[in-house]
Scaffold this motif. Structure first.
Motif, PDB file in Angstrom:
ATOM      1  N   LYS A  48       0.857  -1.184   0.000  1.00  0.00           N
ATOM      2  CA  LYS A  48       0.000   0.000   0.000  1.00  0.00           C
ATOM      3  C   LYS A  48       0.894   1.236   0.000  1.00  0.00           C
TER       4      LYS A  48
ATOM      5  N   TYR B 172      -3.348   6.815  -0.612  1.00  0.00           N
ATOM      6  CA  TYR B 172      -4.800   6.796  -0.622  1.00  0.00           C
ATOM      7  C   TYR B 172      -5.317   7.817  -1.638  1.00  0.00           C
ATOM      8  N   TYR B 173      -6.453   7.488  -2.204  1.00  0.00           N
ATOM      9  CA  TYR B 173      -7.232   8.451  -2.973  1.00  0.00           C
ATOM     10  C   TYR B 173      -8.548   8.603  -2.225  1.00  0.00           C
ATOM     11  N   HIS B 174      -8.658   9.725  -1.488  1.00  0.00           N
ATOM     12  CA  HIS B 174      -9.726   9.885  -0.497  1.00  0.00           C
ATOM     13  C   HIS B 174      -9.633   8.722   0.506  1.00  0.00           C
ATOM     14  N   SER B 175     -10.603   7.849   0.542  1.00  0.00           N
ATOM     15  CA  SER B 175     -10.539   6.721   1.483  1.00  0.00           C
ATOM     16  C   SER B 175     -10.160   5.404   0.805  1.00  0.00           C
ATOM     17  N   THR B 176      -9.878   5.443  -0.504  1.00  0.00           N
ATOM     18  CA  THR B 176      -9.539   4.227  -1.249  1.00  0.00           C
ATOM     19  C   THR B 176      -8.028   4.056  -1.279  1.00  0.00           C
ATOM     20  N   PRO B 177      -7.504   2.914  -0.847  1.00  0.00           N
ATOM     21  CA  PRO B 177      -6.047   2.716  -0.859  1.00  0.00           C
ATOM     22  C   PRO B 177      -5.522   2.549  -2.287  1.00  0.00           C
TER      23      PRO B 177
END
Length: 295
Positions: free
Chosen positions: A71, A74-79
């Motif tokens: 990981k 993040y894109y907003h809350s999406t990893p």
């Protein structure tokens, strides 16, 4: 096999008390390591050019690798996940990351995605286009754009459904009576084989009559037109000459030179072929059409 566990050797005295991964200090496939990475089976989402190869080589879509998954953001809350693979041909590392913003994958290191020249990325063969964030926002604000998008998706769906129905009908037609289809195919093959055999026998008889071994091609429409333009021997007042075959000017046959042996079969065959050619040329003239068209 006794003494082995998941491909790793276990001594007999420790069998049943520990595992091969613990003895060799290896984690099981897919286990999360302390640094946050894990080994997963990764499939190439698209064809990719490897920049480590000289010259650059392409890795086909669907080729599978053991990739190090990690990981990276993040894109907003999406990893955002990173998949780092090793090209077995050259040993170079290629890193591919997920792009949640555009619902796609991007190559960030070691290569480049193949450019197919498509304006829009589509989901599946003949599927609906994957929209960018700007296109989605435009459709939310513009009712006409949203309506056009729905109409386009509906047309694609109708076309795909029709294609699937055609494939089903073709499959049912082909497999409805396989014995009958096989019988028809074999009957047509036998018929064509008999026609080819008759043609070969006709060509063989013609070669034997002419005394030549030259390859004789099959008859064509162009040959038939040229044959209609040939005028074979109208009577020119000398009936005896026409009966004797001297329709036009007689040409002296080529003589065998002193160096060639008349008993040589190859020389005799060439002499006969040359005499036949000269006789045909001497007894043949092309019919002329004053209007410039084929007769």
């Amino acid at each position: 096999m006794q003494g082995f566990n998941m491909g790793r050797y276990i001594p007999p005295d420790q069998e049943g008390t520990t595992s091969g991964n613990q003895i060799h200090k290896k984690g099981p496939p897919g286990a999360l390591r302390k640094d946050g990475t894990q080994t997963v089976r990764f499939e190439m989402p698209f064809a990719t050019w490897c920049h480590h190869c000289r010259p650059h080589a392409i890795i086909g879509q669907g080729v599978r690798f053991n990739a190090k998954k990690k990981k990276v953001g993040y894109y907003h809350s999406t990893p955002i996940w990173s998949f780092r693979i090793k090209h077995v041909t050259c040993g170079g590392a290629i890193e591919i990351r997920t792009d949640p913003q555009n619902t796609a994958y991007v190559v960030v290191e070691g290569g480049k995605a193949r450019d197919y020249g498509e304006e829009k990325v589509r989901e599946g063969e003949g599927g609906v286009p994957i929209l960018s964030e700007a296109e989605r926002e435009r459709r939310r604000e513009d009712a006409f754009a949203r309506l056009e998008g729905k109409v386009e998706e509906k047309e694609v769906g109708v076309g795909n459904a029709k294609r699937v129905e055609d494939l089903y009908r073709a499959s049912e037609r082909d497999w409805e009576d396989p014995w009958g289809a096989n019988r028809r195919m074999r009957t047509a093959f036998r018929r064509e084989r008999k026609v080819r055999k008759r043609e070969e026998e006709k060509v063989g008889a013609l070669k034997e009559r002419l005394g030549t071994e030259m390859e004789i091609l099959g008859e064509s429409e162009g040959d038939a037109r040229r044959a209609r333009l040939v005028d074979f021997a109208a009577d020119q007042g000398d009936g005896d000459a026409a009966a004797a075959g001297d329709v036009f000017e007689r040409r002296a046959p080529s003589r065998v030179t002193a160096t060639s042996s008349p008993r040589n079969p190859a020389t005799l065959k060439e002499s006969r072929a040359e005499a036949l050619r000269q006789r045909l040329v001497g007894n043949t003239r092309a019919a002329m059409n004053p209007f410039g068209k084929d007769l």
